[in-house]
Structures are given as structure tokens and as C-alpha cells.
Enzyme design. Structure first.
Site, mmCIF file in Angstrom:
data_model
loop_
_atom_site.group_PDB
_atom_site.id
_atom_site.type_symbol
_atom_site.label_atom_id
_atom_site.label_comp_id
_atom_site.label_asym_id
_atom_site.label_seq_id
_atom_site.Cartn_x
_atom_site.Cartn_y
_atom_site.Cartn_z
ATOM 1 N N GLN A 154 0.856 -1.182 0.000
ATOM 2 C CA GLN A 154 0.000 0.000 0.000
ATOM 3 C C GLN A 154 0.894 1.235 0.000
ATOM 4 O O GLN A 154 1.700 1.429 0.915
ATOM 5 C CB GLN A 154 -0.917 0.024 1.218
ATOM 6 C CG GLN A 154 -1.940 1.159 1.127
ATOM 7 C CD GLN A 154 -2.752 1.330 2.379
ATOM 8 O OE1 GLN A 154 -2.234 1.734 3.409
ATOM 9 N NE2 GLN A 154 -4.046 1.033 2.297
ATOM 10 N N TYR A 193 -6.192 10.855 4.470
ATOM 11 C CA TYR A 193 -4.773 11.038 4.158
ATOM 12 C C TYR A 193 -4.638 11.825 2.849
ATOM 13 O O TYR A 193 -5.627 12.329 2.326
ATOM 14 C CB TYR A 193 -4.061 9.692 4.132
ATOM 15 C CG TYR A 193 -4.064 9.021 5.487
ATOM 16 C CD1 TYR A 193 -3.447 9.625 6.587
ATOM 17 C CD2 TYR A 193 -4.710 7.809 5.700
ATOM 18 C CE1 TYR A 193 -3.459 9.034 7.845
ATOM 19 C CE2 TYR A 193 -4.733 7.204 6.954
ATOM 20 C CZ TYR A 193 -4.111 7.823 8.020
ATOM 21 O OH TYR A 193 -4.136 7.244 9.269
ATOM 22 N N ARG A 252 -7.778 2.313 -2.889
ATOM 23 C CA ARG A 252 -8.596 2.303 -1.665
ATOM 24 C C ARG A 252 -9.168 3.695 -1.417
ATOM 25 O O ARG A 252 -8.438 4.692 -1.442
ATOM 26 C CB ARG A 252 -7.760 1.868 -0.459
ATOM 27 C CG ARG A 252 -8.642 1.532 0.751
ATOM 28 C CD ARG A 252 -7.853 1.045 1.955
ATOM 29 N NE ARG A 252 -8.611 0.047 2.700
ATOM 30 C CZ ARG A 252 -8.497 -0.160 4.005
ATOM 31 N NH1 ARG A 252 -7.642 0.554 4.724
ATOM 32 N NH2 ARG A 252 -9.212 -1.084 4.608
ATOM 33 N N GLY A 266 -9.124 -7.506 8.807
ATOM 34 C CA GLY A 266 -8.113 -6.722 9.496
ATOM 35 C C GLY A 266 -7.700 -7.307 10.819
ATOM 36 O O GLY A 266 -6.848 -8.183 10.899
ATOM 37 N N ARG A 267 -8.347 -6.855 11.910
ATOM 38 C CA ARG A 267 -7.903 -7.222 13.250
ATOM 39 C C ARG A 267 -7.920 -8.724 13.502
ATOM 40 O O ARG A 267 -7.089 -9.242 14.243
ATOM 41 C CB ARG A 267 -8.763 -6.500 14.287
ATOM 42 C CG ARG A 267 -8.537 -5.001 14.365
ATOM 43 C CD ARG A 267 -9.667 -4.324 15.121
ATOM 44 N NE ARG A 267 -10.928 -4.523 14.433
ATOM 45 C CZ ARG A 267 -12.118 -4.540 15.016
ATOM 46 N NH1 ARG A 267 -12.197 -4.384 16.334
ATOM 47 N NH2 ARG A 267 -13.219 -4.702 14.321
#
Length: 367
Positions: free
Chosen positions: A107, A179, A227, A334-335
Site C-alpha cells: 500500500q 490522508y 482504496r 483486518g484485526r
């Protein structure tokens, strides 16, 4: 050959597109870890990603990696994607993942105005953004000049070239969560009146130039994943598009620029994006763009990641139903994968009782 539990079969169908083939529909979501001193991923990072690949993850998306710009990241242990040492470290990550049959993309990231003044690794460098505005709308620095923007676009393209050179299977561009690229998208942080500003379609121009430059750099056959999100880390209710028509107009220039797959970031995958339809953001993006999509957001857990607290395991039935209905093509975890490198294998083998709840202590080490 492992037998797939019939109940989870939709998750383990092969995925085939014009540029990317995967053995199943699982994706390791990008998650910032901060275990790369001086921006260099070491053997522990390579082993961390390898463990997910050897346990059946279809595609790994690395944590965010800083492009070649002095204020790209916040923190001395965030991995970089430039310089001999960092790129050699990533080459070893690729080697370890490929050695066990996995696929992986980096990424590519610039944090923009979320970086605070005085932060490492280059504490003298100021944060940068389209209008020099923080995510709360406060003027913190001067807007980027057009010449500086051109240099930024070139830095993304160079990172794409390096990703292909060292053996990655594609790239993901981070255009979400407030971002840098997302700061160009969002009206609260982009007040420009030149070609990089204007309405929500005009504000896609920076992303378009980044995608086009990456496409020119890597050629027609190298996968580019993009993304994006509606929400920001500072504002969970933020919207780039308020309805399907606006989303279609937002996506069109990104598709034309060269995006192959959209990674549609939501905090809860089961939530409908617009009134009058059960489709989530990924579902709408697939319908409107015609491109394959990745859905994400609290998969297998009962609490969203933005709380940074623990979370218990929960049923995958809702996810599997949406996947079976082809609302989306791929599922980013993810987690659950951060906590348990064997999560995909356990799900495939029907061992749901062995799945681990998420404990925030997992943030402190590389399982």
C-alpha cells in the site's frame, strides 16, 4: 488438498480478473504496525506476512508504506518504500510470501496534513496538503504548489516501478481515511481553485494523475488497486458522495485513469451506504463502476477497529450472504488476521470455535 467447509464455500471460491488471479476471496487488510526501525522492514516483518500467506490468505495488502517524500509518514518505525535498505527489506518480504505460495501488494501512502509538525522521521519537515488545511479545517501550512504536486505524482509512480521491480503482484494506492489523496477529494481540506480543486469531480484530478502516472510506469498488465472511503479518521460521518449519482461521477475518472480494483473502506461492512438499498459502499461501487471490489469493515468481530478496543468473534453469515449474492468480490480482514495468522485456515476448516477474539495487546507485537 484441504477440504472447504461447505458453509463458508463462497469465501473460498477462486477469484479471476483480467490482471489478478487469487485462490480465494480473502484479503489481508492494510494495518499500520510500526515495526520497521528507520523505515526498514526486517526479518520479523517478513515472517509476519509469510505466516498469513502460508495459512491461506488469498492476497496480502501490506501496511501503509511511505512514498519518497520527506513528510510522507508520521513516525520513525513506519516502513518506507524508497531507498536501498527499505526496498531490500520489502524484497525479502515478497520472497517469503511467494515462497509459501502467497500474493502480496504494497500500500503506497502519504499521510498529508495528518502529520504533526516536528514528527519523525524528518522532524524539520512540515506537513503538506492541497490547501495546507488540517482535517478540522485549520490553516497549518501553505498549500502545495503545482510544481510540488507534480513531484508528488512522480514519487507515487517511482514507488509503483519499484514495487514491480522487486516482485510484488500489484500495488494499492491509499486514497482513504483523510490522508493525502483523500485530502484532495474532500471539500473540507481542498479549497483550491486551480485544476486540482473545484467540485467533487474536479477534486479527483490529483488521484487521476497519480493513477495515470503509475499506469504508465508499470504498463497495462500490472494490477492497480485503489482504496477510498467516505469517512475520515476525524469525521466518521463525512461523505464524498451523498447518493449513487454522485458516487458514479466520482468513480468515473478513477476508472478511466486505470484502476483495476476498488478497495472500499467502511467501518462496518453490513451497513447500507445509501437509503433505499441494502448495498454497502463496495456493492454500489461494483454496480456503478463495473470493476471488481474489496469490501471491509469489522469482518468476524463485533466492534469496529476505530475504537481500538477489544472485540469478540461473531458470525460470518451476513458476510457470506452478501458475497454469495455477488455484492462484492473480495473480503478484507483486518484485526482478526492481525491477532491470528491462522484465521483463514480455521474458517476454511469449519473451526469457528477456535477463532480468537481481538485483544488490543495484539497491536504491540507481530503475531
Amino acid at each position: 488438498m484441504n477440504q472447504t467447509n461447505i458453509a463458508t464455500k463462497p469465501l473460498f471460491e477462486p477469484f479471476t480478473s483480467d490482471k489478478l488471479d487469487l485462490p480465494n476471496r480473502t484479503v489481508m487488510a492494510p494495518m499500520t504496525r510500526g515495526f520497521s526501525p528507520d523505515g526498514v522492514p526486517g526479518e520479523d516483518v517478513a515472517a509476519y506476512y509469510r505466516r498469513r500467506a502460508e495459512n491461506g490468505v488469498g492476497l496480502i495488502v501490506t501496511e501503509g508504506t511511505g512514498i519518497n517524500h520527506p513528510s510522507a509518514v508520521s513516525g520513525a518505525s513506519i516502513p518506507l518504500f524508497h531507498g536501498e535498505a527499505s526496498l531490500n527489506g520489502w524484497a525479502e518480504v515478497v520472497h517469503e510470501v511467494h515462497r509459501v505460495g502467497g500474493k502480496i501488494v504494497p500500500q503506497l501512502w502519504h499521510v498529508g496534513m495528518t502529520r504533526k509538525k516536528g514528527e519523525l522521521p524528518n522532524e524539520e519537515e512540515l506537513p503538506v496538503g492541497p490547501s495546507g488545511l488540517t482535517l478540522s479545517g485549520e490553516q497549518a501550512t501553505e498549500p502545495l504548489t503545482e510544481a510540488e504536486i507534480v513531484q508528488m505524482v512522480e514519487a507515487y509512480a517511482q514507488a509503483a516501478v519499484d514495487a514491480k521491480r522487486i516482485g510484488f503482484d500489484g500495488i494499492e494506492l491509499h486514497g482513504a481515511h483523510g490522508y493525502l489523496i483523500d485530502q484532495f477529494f474532500w471539500e473540507k481540506t481542498n479549497k483550491r481553485t486551480d485544476r486540482y480543486g473545484g467540485d467533487f469531480v474536479g477534486r479527483t484530478q490529483f488521484a487521476v494523475e497519480v493513477i495515470e502516472a503509475c499506469r504508465r510506469a508499470v504498463g497495462p498488465d500490472f494490477p492497480i488497486i485503489f482504496r477510498f472511503s467516505q469517512w475520515k479518521m476525524s469525521d466518521y460521518k463525512a461523505k464524498l458522495a451523498n447518493n449513487p449519482d454522485e458516487l458514479a461521477r466520482f468513480l468515473k475518472p478513477l476508472v478511466e485513469a486505470g484502476v483495476d480494483i476498488f478497495h472500499c473502506s467502511t467501518r462496518r461492512f453490513w451497513e447500507a451506504e445509501f437509503a433505499g438499498s441494502e448495498l454497502n459502499l463496495a456493492g454500489w461501487t461494483k454496480k456503478l463502476s463495473g470493476k471488481p471490489v474489496i469490501s471491509v469493515g469489522s469482518v468476524g468481530l463485533d466492534g469496529e477497529f476505530t475504537s481500538f478496543a477489544g472485540a469478540n468473534t461473531t458470525s460470518l453469515d451476513g458476510l457470506l450472504k452478501k458475497l454469495e449474492q455477488e455484492e462484492f468480490d473480495l473480503v478484507a480482514i483486518g484485526r482478526s488476521l492481525l491477532m491470528d495468522p491462522e484465521w483463514v485456515k480455521k474458517v476454511r476448516n469449519g473451526k469457528s470455535d477456535d477463532l480468537l477474539p481481538f485483544d488490543k495487546k495484539a497491536l504491540q507485537r507481530l503475531y
